[in-house]
Design a protein around this motif. Sequence first.
Motif: not given
Length: 231
Positions: A102-106, A111-116, A133-141, A218-223
């Motif tokens: 989804l838009d803005g997820v990666e 941005a959050l990785h390494g901070n929390y 999750l493996h196929n998404s390429g996001l697992g390392h976060y 509306a978008n996850i980046t606003e977090v």
Amino acid sequence: MNLKVIAFDADDTLFVNETYFLETEQKFCGLMEDYLSHQGISQELFKIEIDNLEIYGYGIKAYILSMIEAAMRISNNTISVEVIQKIIEYGKELLDKPIILLDGVEETLKALHGNYKLVVATKGDLLDQRRKLHNSGLGHYFHHIEVMADKQEKDYSDLIKRLDIQAEEFFMIGNSLKSDVLPVLAIGGHAVHIPFHTTWAHERIDHKIEHDNFYSFANITEVLSLVKLNK
């Protein structure tokens, strides 16, 4: 907020999911339309899904079994082996759907990785969720992946104990007010609702949430505007 852990729902928060289920439901309704209207078929399937939650839990495999049971009930046990085979094929197609972030997820995860400490807290079938999750390429976060049988207050309390944090140090992000927001707020955590354009009927609520620890974007980046980032 003095946060230590930020948790993310997976389906329809990190990547597309419910859209695929709706497409499969339409194909199932077409397959069974000689017996009942599409609306009637959808209602019967939903009822059976809910009745089966305590037995099968959530996920595609549970959905396949519920479709087969619905087909048998709708047809008064007259469906052919070919119809059952077709339903199984629909389920396998669901398992093989591409992973669309989804838009803005990666951008948000980077941005959050390494901070929390980042965690996936999701429902569904363990094998399927880990595969996605493996196929998404996001697992390392992520530091930890929690595939929960359900998302009630106790489930989140148990997760927080395993993470060795306090509830007020936990921040949940998800698309379901019922599963990702309300139980987290109830135990003293923080929660953000990121709506997806379609939501499974079982996950909907009909009242407005007003709580000091609740946010909706509306978008996850606003977090990122809510949290402290050191890099």
